[in-house]
Write a protein that holds these residues in place. Structure first.
Motif, short mmCIF file in Angstrom:
data_model
loop_
_atom_site.label_atom_id
_atom_site.label_comp_id
_atom_site.label_asym_id
_atom_site.label_seq_id
_atom_site.Cartn_x
_atom_site.Cartn_y
_atom_site.Cartn_z
N UNK A 249 -9.06 0.16 1.24
CA UNK A 249 -9.00 -1.00 0.39
C UNK A 249 -7.96 -0.60 -0.85
N UNK A 250 -7.07 -1.55 -1.13
CA UNK A 250 -6.07 -1.21 -2.10
C UNK A 250 -5.80 -2.48 -2.89
N UNK A 251 -5.52 -2.47 -4.22
CA UNK A 251 -5.15 -3.45 -5.03
C UNK A 251 -4.47 -4.66 -4.42
N UNK A 252 -4.66 -6.12 -4.79
CA UNK A 252 -3.77 -6.98 -4.26
C UNK A 252 -4.35 -8.56 -4.35
N UNK A 253 -3.63 -9.54 -4.55
CA UNK A 253 -4.07 -10.72 -4.84
C UNK A 253 -3.71 -11.74 -4.10
N UNK A 254 -3.00 -11.40 -2.77
CA UNK A 254 -2.46 -12.28 -1.73
C UNK A 254 -3.58 -12.97 -1.01
N UNK A 255 -3.32 -13.86 -0.16
CA UNK A 255 -4.16 -14.34 0.79
C UNK A 255 -4.45 -13.27 1.86
N UNK A 256 -5.77 -13.45 2.38
CA UNK A 256 -5.97 -12.33 3.44
C UNK A 256 -7.08 -13.00 4.46
N UNK A 257 -7.44 -12.28 5.55
CA UNK A 257 -8.45 -12.53 6.36
C UNK A 257 -8.96 -11.64 7.31
N UNK A 258 -10.09 -11.50 7.72
CA UNK A 258 -10.74 -10.56 8.62
C UNK A 258 -11.42 -11.16 9.84
N UNK A 259 -10.89 -10.87 11.22
CA UNK A 259 -11.41 -11.76 12.23
C UNK A 259 -11.98 -10.49 13.30
N UNK A 260 -13.16 -10.87 14.04
CA UNK A 260 -13.70 -10.16 14.99
C UNK A 260 -14.01 -11.21 16.21
N UNK A 261 -13.62 -10.83 17.41
CA UNK A 261 -13.97 -11.76 18.53
C UNK A 261 -13.97 -10.96 19.64
N UNK A 262 -14.81 -11.57 20.60
CA UNK A 262 -14.86 -10.85 21.91
C UNK A 262 -13.55 -11.42 22.88
N UNK A 263 -12.83 -10.37 23.58
CA UNK A 263 -11.94 -11.05 24.74
C UNK A 263 -10.44 -11.10 24.12
N UNK A 264 -9.64 -10.43 24.59
CA UNK A 264 -8.16 -10.52 24.29
C UNK A 264 -7.55 -12.15 24.13
N UNK A 265 -7.96 -12.59 25.10
CA UNK A 265 -7.58 -14.21 24.98
C UNK A 265 -7.89 -14.79 23.61
#
Length: 682
Positions: free
Chosen positions: A542-558
């Protein structure tokens, strides 16, 4: 410290008259007598004076405590004195040899003549006369050390001109024992630091030229296994010398650390480096001339000033370029390079005592930091083993931790030795071989960059904390299993600001921490995942920041690419991707997204050649690779690339083994490129 010798004989004419009068010699006998006395020395109406000028502290000659010359032998001391012999007589004198403790320390090609009212300065050192000094040797003695030694200066065909006893004592540097300028955890497997205390020349008598050696299957070498010359040149004596790339040396790019607390006396950070060991003209643009020390830093502590020389261009932190800046023991100072008067990558270190007025070696353009006289350096928490012994033991598969000598206030051995700056046992693995494939992604940059490879999470976090306190920030982490355990590779760059490193043993706990840190102004920039036993770990940088962001986990490439496309339309850009297998035929994908509206793409293809062809195509069209992921599918390998818009310089390379990878990093660093991502194939 001084001594005197006074001896006066009658002149030959007067002596003849006396003998003739008293002995009534015939002419033939008198002629023979004249022949005999004709070789007698002239009358010394005054005295010859012997002074011990250096190195003296509190009225005693200080010497250097060094490691033993062989396993099981006593530790040793290295004595080197600067003597001045002044001729106050009425005729020239001729010095034939000089001894200390009854051992010859001079190696004159011919006797030295000192004119009336003249003087001769002599230092017993590793000197062969080629640099204008008379040849001599240092004196090495075994412990326990005597409290005094006898110095004797001999005239041709005479008894000692001066025989003087001086007090001696082991030297300890101002501020106590020094910390070694290199660290054990910066070394790769089967590597050590190396040097000899027997530095050449009288004006650098206690200096050390430091290298890094590694085991190359049958010998210890300063160069990586498989290194070959790229050409040759003739040296000053007309002898052929091989030309090698600077990054073929193990020490090139290694960090150097402060041996003691102090303040900056003077620094140079813009001296040009040579790309190879072939001699060529380089200068410092700020000075407008060549400087023998190249990029260098002087640090003052009490009455002593230490020098770290031949560093990489631009590797000294900006804040240390200002005289008076504070330096802490163990602090990062720079990276070892090939600058100045250096025929191959190494760092030169020495310590000088601040001089009285009129001292030699004055260099006013260097803020007078290199004035004074040399002092021995001794280190704490060091282990040593001579290179010759290490070669034999390693080839016979007998090298183990018990062969090393623990040192508490000593320097390197007189013979070239291996040095391990730690109290922990040295872990030598003769059959160690690297098989992992390292993929590096580089983009234009000028940050100071360090790379770390350690075994075990506890060791990695310890290094992370150490470098964080030294104003480095982790930007990339990768983990894999090697034959020595769970290994972590980290890329650190010079910088500040809030930051964090987190390791969670479940996805839910990781996302909870991600949310907490995000609310406190930190942004996830890189992550990795690995299993230990039955537990899957998730590591976040993690680094300092105030911008928009997201984290996503899902099964399958498609499913993942659908989310990538959705986030892209909402001005979120993928910056990191991780994947791991779940079940027999499924893969889980994790994406780290940051705010952005630049051009971007995501590409997955089977085979390295197919991937590099697409990388080249995208590069020509203004897209730069920022992250790569790869995994095995049967007998083939799948590659995933994350691309962002850019027009800067870039590179991509896959090499076998960490040693080859560090060579590639230093090669690209010299071309103005810095690591954007590293991935180790599982």
């Amino acid at each position: 410290m001084n001594g005197f010798f006074n001896n006066c004989l009658l002149a030959p004419a007067d002596l003849i008259a006396v003998v003739k009068k008293r002995l009534s010699l015939n002419t033939h006998a008198l002629f023979l007598f004249v022949l005999l006395i004709g070789a007698s020395p002239p009358c010394y109406s005054q005295s010859v004076k012997l002074d011990v000028l250096e190195p003296i502290e509190n009225g005693k000659v200080v010497f250097q405590s060094i490691a033993p010359s062989r396993i099981g032998d006593p530790k040793q001391g290295r004595i080197s004195m600067l003597l001045r012999i002044t001729n106050n007589t009425s005729a020239p004198i001729t010095i034939s040899r000089i001894e200390i403790m009854g051992r010859k320390v001079s190696a004159f090609a011919s006797p030295v003549q000192v004119q009336v009212n003249g003087y001769y300065d002599f230092q017993n050192c590793n000197c062969d006369g080629s640099d204008g000094t008379d040849a001599s040797v240092p004196l090495v003695i075994d412990a326990p050390f005597p409290q005094t030694v006898k110095v004797a200066v001999f005239l041709r065909n005479r008894n000692p001109l001066v025989e003087k006893t001086v007090a001696i004592v082991p030297h300890t540097n101002d501020g106590g024992r020094l910390s070694f300028p290199g660290k054990a955890d910066d070394l790769r497997q089967n590597e050590t630091w190396g040097t000899s205390s027997n530095h050449g020349s009288d004006h650098q008598v206690f200096a050390l030229d430091m290298g890094v050696l590694g085991w190359n299957q049958d010998h210890w070498s300063e160069q990586f296994l498989g290194t070959t010359a790229i050409g040759s040149y003739l040296d000053g004596d007309g002898a052929p010398r091989d030309i090698h790339r600077r990054e073929s040396y193990r020490i090139y790019g290694m960090p150097v650390y402060a041996m003691t607390d102090g303040t900056v006396c003077w620094a140079l950070n813009d001296h040009e480096e040579r790309p190879t060991t072939e001699p060529s003209e380089t200068i410092s643009p700020s000075l407008g001339v060549f400087n023998a020390g190249g990029n260098q830093l002087f640090v003052k502590r009490g009455t002593e000033v230490s020098l770290y020389a031949h560093l990489q261009t631009g590797s000294i932190p900006q804040e240390l370029l200002q005289p008076g800046a504070t330096v802490k023991r163990g602090q990062y100072l720079g990276k070892i390079g090939l600058s100045g008067a250096s025929d191959h990558p190494h760092t030169h270190i020495h310590v000088k005592k601040e001089p009285a007025s009129g001292a030699p070696n004055v260099g006013s353009f260097m803020n007078d930091c290199d004035d004074g006289r040399f002092r021995p350096m001794t280190f704490k928490n060091l282990q040593s083993l001579t290179k010759d012994e290490a070669n034999v033991l390693a080839n016979d598969s007998m090298l183990d931790a018990s062969d090393w000598t623990a040192l508490t206030n000593h320097s390197a051995p007189h013979a070239y030795g291996l040095l391990y700056p730690s109290t922990a046992a040295y872990d030598f693995r003769k059959d160690y071989a690297e098989s992992k494939q390292y993929i590096g992604v580089w983009r234009s940059g000028n940050e100071i960059e360090l790379r770390v490879k350690v075994t075990g999470w506890a060791n990695f976090t310890k290094k992370w904390e150490e470098l964080s306190n030294d104003n480095f920030r982790l930007v990339e982490v990768n983990s894999f299993v090697e034959n020595i355990g769970q290994v972590f590779v980290g890329v650190f760059k010079r910088g500040g600001g809030n930051h964090a490193l987190w390791n969670a043993d479940s996805w839910d706990s990781f996302t909870t921490k991600w949310d907490e840190l995000s609310q406190n102004g930190l942004r996830l920039i890189d992550m990795d995942t690995y299993t230990e036993g039955d537990t899957r770990h998730f590591v976040g940088v993690f680094r300092q920041g105030t911008d928009g962001h997201a984290l996503w986990s899902v099964t399958g490439w498609e499913n993942f690419t659908q989310k990538w496309d959705e986030y892209g339309r909402n001005n979120l850009r993928l910056v990191d991707i991780e994947t791991f297998q779940v079940g027999a035929n499924q893969r889980q994908y994790i994406g780290v997204f940051r705010e952005g509206n630049d051009g971007h793409t995501l590409w997955s293809v089977t085979g390295w050649n197919n991937f590099t062809a697409k990388w080249d195509e995208f590069g020509k069209n203004g897209l730069r690779l920022v992250d790569i992921e790869t995994f095995a599918v049967g007998n083939e390998r799948q590659f995933i690339g994350v691309f962002r818009q850019g027009t800067d310089g870039y590179a991509l390379e896959s090499v076998t083994g960490y040693q080859n990878f560090t060579q590639a990093c230093e090669k690209y660093n010299g071309a103005g490129l810095r690591l954007a991502d590293v991935h180790v194939e599982q």
